[in-house]
Scaffold this motif. Structure first.
Motif, PDB file in Angstrom:
ATOM      1  N   GLY A 140     -26.354  76.573 -12.219  1.00  0.00           N
ATOM      2  CA  GLY A 140     -26.246  77.974 -11.823  1.00  0.00           C
ATOM      3  C   GLY A 140     -27.069  78.259 -10.576  1.00  0.00           C
ATOM      4  O   GLY A 140     -27.084  77.474  -9.633  1.00  0.00           O
ATOM      5  N   GLN A 141     -27.797  79.351 -10.587  1.00  0.00           N
ATOM      6  CA  GLN A 141     -28.584  79.754  -9.433  1.00  0.00           C
ATOM      7  C   GLN A 141     -29.553  78.659  -8.943  1.00  0.00           C
ATOM      8  O   GLN A 141     -29.661  78.419  -7.743  1.00  0.00           O
ATOM      9  N   PRO A 142     -30.252  77.962  -9.851  1.00  0.00           N
ATOM     10  CA  PRO A 142     -31.185  76.924  -9.372  1.00  0.00           C
ATOM     11  C   PRO A 142     -30.513  75.843  -8.533  1.00  0.00           C
ATOM     12  O   PRO A 142     -31.158  75.219  -7.695  1.00  0.00           O
ATOM     13  N   LEU A 143     -29.234  75.641  -8.729  1.00  0.00           N
ATOM     14  CA  LEU A 143     -28.540  74.657  -7.910  1.00  0.00           C
ATOM     15  C   LEU A 143     -28.565  75.083  -6.445  1.00  0.00           C
ATOM     16  O   LEU A 143     -28.712  74.265  -5.542  1.00  0.00           O
ATOM     17  N   LEU A 144     -28.444  76.386  -6.211  1.00  0.00           N
ATOM     18  CA  LEU A 144     -28.490  76.892  -4.835  1.00  0.00           C
ATOM     19  C   LEU A 144     -29.834  76.582  -4.202  1.00  0.00           C
ATOM     20  O   LEU A 144     -29.910  76.227  -3.035  1.00  0.00           O
ATOM     21  N   THR A 145     -30.887  76.741  -4.970  1.00  0.00           N
ATOM     22  CA  THR A 145     -32.219  76.431  -4.463  1.00  0.00           C
ATOM     23  C   THR A 145     -32.308  74.964  -4.085  1.00  0.00           C
ATOM     24  O   THR A 145     -32.878  74.609  -3.058  1.00  0.00           O
ATOM     25  N   LEU A 146     -31.743  74.127  -4.919  1.00  0.00           N
ATOM     26  CA  LEU A 146     -31.742  72.697  -4.639  1.00  0.00           C
ATOM     27  C   LEU A 146     -30.996  72.397  -3.336  1.00  0.00           C
ATOM     28  O   LEU A 146     -31.477  71.655  -2.480  1.00  0.00           O
ATOM     29  N   VAL A 147     -29.842  73.003  -3.213  1.00  0.00           N
ATOM     30  CA  VAL A 147     -29.037  72.795  -2.005  1.00  0.00           C
ATOM     31  C   VAL A 147     -29.809  73.274  -0.772  1.00  0.00           C
ATOM     32  O   VAL A 147     -29.882  72.582   0.239  1.00  0.00           O
ATOM     33  N   ARG A 189     -27.599  63.067  -4.899  1.00  0.00           N
ATOM     34  CA  ARG A 189     -28.501  61.931  -4.693  1.00  0.00           C
ATOM     35  C   ARG A 189     -29.936  62.439  -4.536  1.00  0.00           C
ATOM     36  O   ARG A 189     -30.870  61.882  -5.096  1.00  0.00           O
ATOM     37  N   TYR A 190     -30.060  63.521  -3.763  1.00  0.00           N
ATOM     38  CA  TYR A 190     -31.379  64.088  -3.515  1.00  0.00           C
ATOM     39  C   TYR A 190     -32.072  64.465  -4.817  1.00  0.00           C
ATOM     40  O   TYR A 190     -33.255  64.194  -5.018  1.00  0.00           O
ATOM     41  N   LEU A 191     -31.309  65.069  -5.704  1.00  0.00           N
ATOM     42  CA  LEU A 191     -31.840  65.471  -7.008  1.00  0.00           C
ATOM     43  C   LEU A 191     -32.523  64.289  -7.693  1.00  0.00           C
ATOM     44  O   LEU A 191     -33.576  64.423  -8.314  1.00  0.00           O
ATOM     45  N   ALA A 246     -24.642  86.800  -8.195  1.00  0.00           N
ATOM     46  CA  ALA A 246     -24.320  86.130  -6.941  1.00  0.00           C
ATOM     47  C   ALA A 246     -22.900  86.470  -6.486  1.00  0.00           C
ATOM     48  O   ALA A 246     -22.487  86.127  -5.398  1.00  0.00           O
ATOM     49  N   LYS A 247     -22.186  87.134  -7.371  1.00  0.00           N
ATOM     50  CA  LYS A 247     -20.783  87.413  -7.042  1.00  0.00           C
ATOM     51  C   LYS A 247     -20.604  88.864  -6.606  1.00  0.00           C
ATOM     52  O   LYS A 247     -21.279  89.759  -7.088  1.00  0.00           O
ATOM     53  N   PHE A 248     -19.672  89.044  -5.716  1.00  0.00           N
ATOM     54  CA  PHE A 248     -19.296  90.409  -5.342  1.00  0.00           C
ATOM     55  C   PHE A 248     -17.901  90.338  -4.773  1.00  0.00           C
ATOM     56  O   PHE A 248     -17.393  89.266  -4.459  1.00  0.00           O
ATOM     57  N   ILE A 283     -31.599  63.373 -17.900  1.00  0.00           N
ATOM     58  CA  ILE A 283     -31.437  64.619 -17.168  1.00  0.00           C
ATOM     59  C   ILE A 283     -31.122  65.707 -18.189  1.00  0.00           C
ATOM     60  O   ILE A 283     -30.197  65.565 -18.975  1.00  0.00           O
ATOM     61  N   MET A 284     -31.948  66.743 -18.194  1.00  0.00           N
ATOM     62  CA  MET A 284     -31.755  67.830 -19.150  1.00  0.00           C
ATOM     63  C   MET A 284     -30.917  68.917 -18.488  1.00  0.00           C
ATOM     64  O   MET A 284     -31.141  69.263 -17.332  1.00  0.00           O
ATOM     65  N   LEU A 285     -30.005  69.453 -19.255  1.00  0.00           N
ATOM     66  CA  LEU A 285     -29.128  70.477 -18.701  1.00  0.00           C
ATOM     67  C   LEU A 285     -29.662  71.848 -19.062  1.00  0.00           C
ATOM     68  O   LEU A 285     -29.540  72.280 -20.207  1.00  0.00           O
ATOM     69  N   GLY A 286     -30.247  72.516 -18.091  1.00  0.00           N
ATOM     70  CA  GLY A 286     -30.763  73.860 -18.308  1.00  0.00           C
ATOM     71  C   GLY A 286     -31.594  73.928 -19.574  1.00  0.00           C
ATOM     72  O   GLY A 286     -32.507  73.138 -19.763  1.00  0.00           O
TER      73      GLY A 286
END
Length: 530
Positions: free
Chosen positions: A317-324, A300-302, A412-414, A269-272
């Motif tokens: 980061g942001q791509p994790l949200l897409t995964l979720v 698990r889905y990943l 993503a923050k505010f 698994i490559m990290l970013g």
RNA sequence: GGGCCGGUAGCUUAGUCAGGCAGAGCGAUGGACUCUUAAUCCAUCGGCCGAGGGUUCAAAUCCCUUCCGGCCCGCCA
């Protein structure tokens, strides 16, 4: 073409051809934080395990903690004082935090807890206990007696000559406690002891039970024999020709008289953009860290969605949200079938609770509420989500909180500013008039829903609307002389509330903020003079 | 030098074992919801399947060659 099978089904079918009784083994050395790269091995094995069971074979799933291996070096996360422990088995080294039984346990504990949460329940073995209890004695004897045959296999398969003093057994020096320095000088098969000389100056005799361990290339096939392993996943580093699976395959057949397990080779698994995950380089996202951020199913889905031999790019980061998002969408769709259905089934971790609140929404709700759980619940309720399972919502909100803190990209923050942001000064007269008019309407209205807010803002462009009339009145122009671009109005809202030009979907964003607060804030903004 | 694994749409990829019209998600574009604003729904666009050759009625899939990326062959998993 035939129906598409999930990779775990392919593995299971192959296993079933080899027999109807199986033992799947995994093994990881807890020499540092066990990361999601390591996790792939266990999750992959679990997928195979579930499928083989489903196909009707009697199956056991085991996890071997290789905690009798030496500490290789002082890793970056260790204090310099660990230099003296380099070379000792990690089960015999003190814990970095001082609270666990050993160095190995320190890293093993969070990992095993993680497994539990992932719905993975292997039978756990610890290598040091197997060695100490004498389970390996027969294998050690055989290996010592057949030392030359093993050396020949290693030479033939890997092309490397072993040194004359090489032994398949690494004794632990009784003086310096290291397991990787002493040279074997003899052994007594009846007394079950091994003699050694250590460069530290000490020489002595150790029992085969617990006095040392087999070298990796022999240790692995010995475990296959001893535990009767039929299926085992391992990283691609072992898989190349001449590698430890190749040598192990011949050693287990020719030395231990046993069939090698069915291999499942998996990629890293490559990290970013940082490359492969590795405990020694410090490029690591630990499993416990990940489980702080996402539900176990998503992890698990990943892994389930990608074939083992394909590398996975993982970015928290942001791509994790897409995964979720992708997972939630799939999970919420009652009509999934075929491959996706399989992936979904295999992603399930038992006993995990669900809420219908998407992770992304929660990132907004959480920030609007400044993390105050009571406020979160209020907003969630007003938004029409199911609030009966408070525990799940609490978990989700904790995940989101950690994500925002640990991995969220700045955009993503505010935060809803407590005071009127100074950026308000940049607003035009029209925008200010709009905010003033909006404030009056909000103040005069009953409770407004997200949709109400949404419609309200858009009504600003319609001549004749309540909002439009109020705006022209403030500006002192005729009703049909004013053209309003809603885009600018949204900007005005974000600017006066957040101090930035854009933000989350305005309707439900506004509806999650206290109405009186909004009325007051917009009114202030409309008259703001720097 | 020898080997293993990958290369399919802008991105992530399924399909390769067992040859039979190349699929999906994301993104993009267009539209709907009185509505461009991190929501939802609908639709569309998007491919020399890394390249070249071979086998075949038929190749992303099998064979050979080759390029690119990652890794292994250091008894340091």
């Amino acid at each position: 073409m035939a129906e598409i099978k999930h990779w775990a089904e392919v593995i299971a079918d192959e296993a079933l051809e080899n027999g109807t009784k199986h033992r799947i083994s995994t093994g990881i050395t807890p020499s540092g934080h066990i990361h999601i790269g390591n996790m792939r091995e266990v999750v992959t094995a679990d997928a195979a395990y579930r499928m083989i069971v489903e196909r009707g074979a009697e199956t056991e799933f085991i996890y071997m903690a290789d905690n009798f291996d030496p500490l290789r070096k002082v890793y970056p996360f260790l204090p310099e004082s660990y230099a003296e422990h380099v070379g000792k088995p990690i089960s015999e080294i003190p814990c970095p935090c001082g609270e666990c039984e050993s160095y190995a346990e320190h890293f093993l504990k969070p990992f095993l807890e993680g497994l539990e949460r992932l719905g993975i329940h292997p039978k756990v073995y610890r290598a040091d206990q197997l060695y100490k209890s004498g389970s390996f004695v027969e294998a050690i004897k055989t290996a010592l007696i057949k030392r030359d045959d093993i050396a020949k296999i290693l030479k033939e398969v890997s092309g490397k000559d072993v040194l004359p003093e090489w032994s398949p057994f690494n004794p632990i020096c009784q003086e310096c406690k290291k397991i990787n320095t002493a040279v074997v000088t003899g052994f007594d098969a009846d007394a079950e002891t091994v003699d050694y000389e250590c460069p530290c100056g000490h020489s002595g005799t150790v029992p085969m039970a617990g006095g040392g361990k087999l070298t990796w290339r022999v240790d692995w096939p010995a475990k296959w024999k001893m535990l009767d392993v039929t299926v085992e996943p391992f990283g691609k580093d072992h898989a190349s020709r001449g590698g430890s699976y190749d040598t192990g395959k011949r050693i287990v057949r020719e030395i231990f008289d046993h069939e090698p397990p069915q291999p499942i080779v998996y990629e890293w698994i490559m990290l970013g953009k940082k490359g492969a995950m590795s405990s020694s380089t410090g490029v690591v996202v630990s499993i416990s860290d990940m489980l702080k951020v996402v539900p176990p199913e998503v992890l698990r889905y990943l892994i389930m969605r990608t074939k083992p031999e394909k590398h996975i790019k993982f970015d928290p980061g942001q791509p994790l949200l897409t995964l979720v998002d992708e997972y939630e969408r799939l999970n919420a769709n009652p009509e999934v079938e075929g491959l996706n259905k399989r992936v979904l089934e295999l992603s399930h971790a038992k006993g995990i609770c669900h809420t219908d609140i998407p992770f992304k929404h929660m990132t907004t709700i959480f920030q609007v509420a400044h993390g105050d759980f009571e406020k979160i619940m209020k907003i969630v309720e007003r938004a029409g989500y199911d609030t009966t399972n408070e525990k799940c919502i609490r978990e989700l909100s904790a995940n989101v909180s950690n994500w925002l803190e640990m991995y969220a990209p700045p955009f993503a923050k505010f935060s809803v500013k407590d005071e009127l942001p100074e950026q308000t000064a940049t607003l035009s007269d029209v925008q200010k008039a709009f905010l003033g008019a909006l404030s009056e309407i909000i103040e005069a209205s009953g409770e407004l829903t997200g949709e109400d807010y949404h419609n309200l803002v858009y009504s600003s462009k319609e001549a004749g609307s309540d909002l439009h009339l109020k705006i022209v009145e403030k500006l002192g122009v005729a009703d049909d002389e004013l053209e309003i671009n809603p885009k600018e109005m949204f900007k005005a809202i974000y600017t006066s509330v957040l101090g930035q030009q854009s933000g989350p979907k305005a309707g439900w964003f506004l509806s999650s903020i206290d109405q009186d607060f909004l009325a007051k804030r917009f009114s202030e903004a409309s008259t703001y003079r720097p």
